[in-house]
Design a protein around this motif. Sequence first.
Motif, PDB file in Angstrom:
ATOM      1  N   LYS A   1       0.839  -1.300   0.103  1.00 19.99           N
ATOM      2  CA  LYS A   1      -0.073  -0.064   0.046  1.00 19.99           C
ATOM      3  C   LYS A   1       0.940   1.347   0.254  1.00 19.99           C
ATOM      4  N   ILE A   2       1.715   1.302  -0.960  1.00 21.52           N
ATOM      5  CA  ILE A   2       2.498   2.401  -1.156  1.00 21.52           C
ATOM      6  C   ILE A   2       2.303   3.111  -2.523  1.00 21.52           C
ATOM      7  N   PRO A   3       2.393   4.335  -2.921  1.00 26.17           N
ATOM      8  CA  PRO A   3       2.107   4.937  -3.983  1.00 26.17           C
ATOM      9  C   PRO A   3       3.153   4.691  -5.060  1.00 26.17           C
ATOM     10  N   ILE A   4       2.667   4.423  -6.189  1.00 26.76           N
ATOM     11  CA  ILE A   4       3.711   4.098  -7.078  1.00 26.76           C
ATOM     12  C   ILE A   4       3.540   4.965  -8.569  1.00 26.76           C
ATOM     13  N   LEU A   5       4.443   5.571  -9.027  1.00 19.31           N
ATOM     14  CA  LEU A   5       4.456   6.359 -10.296  1.00 19.31           C
ATOM     15  C   LEU A   5       5.404   5.590 -11.023  1.00 19.31           C
ATOM     16  N   ALA A   6       5.240   5.431 -12.581  1.00 19.48           N
ATOM     17  CA  ALA A   6       6.206   4.809 -13.302  1.00 19.48           C
ATOM     18  C   ALA A   6       6.121   5.601 -14.671  1.00 19.48           C
ATOM     19  N   SER A   7       7.433   5.425 -15.261  1.00 20.51           N
ATOM     20  CA  SER A   7       7.488   6.096 -16.606  1.00 20.51           C
ATOM     21  C   SER A   7       6.592   5.311 -17.815  1.00 20.51           C
ATOM     22  N   ASN A   8       6.127   6.084 -18.646  1.00 20.81           N
ATOM     23  CA  ASN A   8       5.181   5.377 -19.638  1.00 20.81           C
ATOM     24  C   ASN A   8       5.836   4.665 -20.747  1.00 20.81           C
ATOM     25  N   ILE A   9       6.730   4.076 -20.422  1.00 25.94           N
ATOM     26  CA  ILE A   9       7.488   3.118 -21.388  1.00 25.94           C
ATOM     27  C   ILE A   9       6.819   1.823 -21.170  1.00 25.94           C
ATOM     28  N   PRO A  10       6.879   1.230 -22.567  1.00 26.54           N
ATOM     29  CA  PRO A  10       6.006  -0.110 -22.625  1.00 26.54           C
ATOM     30  C   PRO A  10       6.410  -1.057 -21.591  1.00 26.54           C
ATOM     31  N   PRO A  11       7.669  -1.459 -21.062  1.00 28.51           N
ATOM     32  CA  PRO A  11       7.782  -2.749 -20.452  1.00 28.51           C
ATOM     33  C   PRO A  11       7.232  -2.407 -18.948  1.00 28.51           C
ATOM     34  N   LEU A  12       7.205  -1.106 -18.579  1.00 29.95           N
ATOM     35  CA  LEU A  12       6.343  -0.800 -17.307  1.00 29.95           C
ATOM     36  C   LEU A  12       5.167  -0.618 -17.510  1.00 29.95           C
ATOM     37  N   LYS A  13       4.473  -0.204 -18.507  1.00 29.25           N
ATOM     38  CA  LYS A  13       3.133  -0.177 -18.537  1.00 29.25           C
ATOM     39  C   LYS A  13       2.671  -1.796 -18.761  1.00 29.25           C
ATOM     40  N   GLU A  14       3.442  -2.679 -19.244  1.00 33.28           N
ATOM     41  CA  GLU A  14       3.016  -4.093 -19.288  1.00 33.28           C
ATOM     42  C   GLU A  14       2.921  -4.580 -17.846  1.00 33.28           C
ATOM     43  N   ILE A  15       3.730  -4.334 -17.091  1.00 30.04           N
ATOM     44  CA  ILE A  15       3.731  -4.674 -15.678  1.00 30.04           C
ATOM     45  C   ILE A  15       2.504  -3.949 -14.949  1.00 30.04           C
ATOM     46  N   GLY A  16       2.579  -2.648 -15.063  1.00 30.77           N
ATOM     47  CA  GLY A  16       1.811  -1.976 -14.056  1.00 30.77           C
ATOM     48  C   GLY A  16       0.283  -1.774 -14.564  1.00 30.77           C
ATOM     49  N   GLY A  17       0.118  -2.165 -15.872  1.00 29.46           N
ATOM     50  CA  GLY A  17      -1.156  -2.081 -16.419  1.00 29.46           C
ATOM     51  C   GLY A  17      -1.915  -0.807 -16.094  1.00 29.46           C
ATOM     52  N   ASN A  18      -3.265  -0.977 -15.609  1.00 28.80           N
ATOM     53  CA  ASN A  18      -4.041   0.395 -14.904  1.00 28.80           C
ATOM     54  C   ASN A  18      -4.143   0.525 -13.657  1.00 28.80           C
TER      55      ASN A  18
ATOM     56  N   ASN B   1       9.332  14.556 -19.900  1.00 31.49           N
ATOM     57  CA  ASN B   1       8.671  15.786 -19.477  1.00 31.49           C
ATOM     58  C   ASN B   1       8.879  16.109 -18.061  1.00 31.49           C
ATOM     59  N   THR B   2       9.708  16.933 -17.756  1.00 33.23           N
ATOM     60  CA  THR B   2      10.222  17.180 -16.199  1.00 33.23           C
ATOM     61  C   THR B   2       8.989  17.844 -15.581  1.00 33.23           C
ATOM     62  N   ASP B   3       8.289  18.638 -16.352  1.00 31.05           N
ATOM     63  CA  ASP B   3       6.936  19.392 -15.540  1.00 31.05           C
ATOM     64  C   ASP B   3       5.973  18.134 -15.400  1.00 31.05           C
ATOM     65  N   GLU B   4       5.848  17.347 -16.133  1.00 32.74           N
ATOM     66  CA  GLU B   4       4.805  16.132 -15.726  1.00 32.74           C
ATOM     67  C   GLU B   4       5.329  15.360 -14.664  1.00 32.74           C
ATOM     68  N   ILE B   5       6.601  15.102 -14.400  1.00 36.70           N
ATOM     69  CA  ILE B   5       7.162  14.177 -13.480  1.00 36.70           C
ATOM     70  C   ILE B   5       6.946  15.020 -12.134  1.00 36.70           C
ATOM     71  N   THR B   6       7.175  16.112 -12.198  1.00 40.49           N
ATOM     72  CA  THR B   6       7.113  17.186 -10.949  1.00 40.49           C
ATOM     73  C   THR B   6       5.648  17.218 -10.600  1.00 40.49           C
ATOM     74  N   GLN B   7       4.570  17.433 -11.407  1.00 41.05           N
ATOM     75  CA  GLN B   7       3.461  17.422 -11.179  1.00 41.05           C
ATOM     76  C   GLN B   7       2.540  16.179 -10.474  1.00 41.05           C
ATOM     77  N   LYS B   8       3.060  14.885 -11.103  1.00 37.65           N
ATOM     78  CA  LYS B   8       2.734  13.714 -10.684  1.00 37.65           C
ATOM     79  C   LYS B   8       3.299  13.385  -9.231  1.00 37.65           C
ATOM     80  N   ILE B   9       4.496  13.916  -9.050  1.00 37.87           N
ATOM     81  CA  ILE B   9       5.162  13.627  -7.666  1.00 37.87           C
ATOM     82  C   ILE B   9       4.205  14.375  -6.735  1.00 37.87           C
ATOM     83  N   ALA B  10       3.880  15.809  -7.026  1.00 36.31           N
ATOM     84  CA  ALA B  10       3.276  16.764  -6.249  1.00 36.31           C
ATOM     85  C   ALA B  10       1.713  16.082  -5.934  1.00 36.31           C
ATOM     86  N   GLN B  11       1.281  15.670  -6.996  1.00 35.23           N
ATOM     87  CA  GLN B  11      -0.069  14.978  -6.650  1.00 35.23           C
ATOM     88  C   GLN B  11       0.038  13.679  -5.684  1.00 35.23           C
TER      89      GLN B  11
END
Length: 75
Positions: free
Chosen positions: A2-19, A28-38
Amino acid sequence: FKIPILASNIPPLKEIGGNAIPYFDPTNTDEITQKIAQVLNGTISYDYSKYSDRISLFKWEKSVQKHFRVIKSLS
């Protein structure tokens, strides 16, 4: 888990993380910063039951069995 996870949207990570997890554009450093802040301020919601669903797809035992079948078929 039960920990929050963020991942890069590269295909191998999307295969593992699914939805089960949110993704970001790794270039996109702005998007990374935004996601971490969220994550830090709690505006991204997580359905942790999806983690278990995804994890169950990647069991070591299953991987060994699949690899063994492939190797056996080659001999």
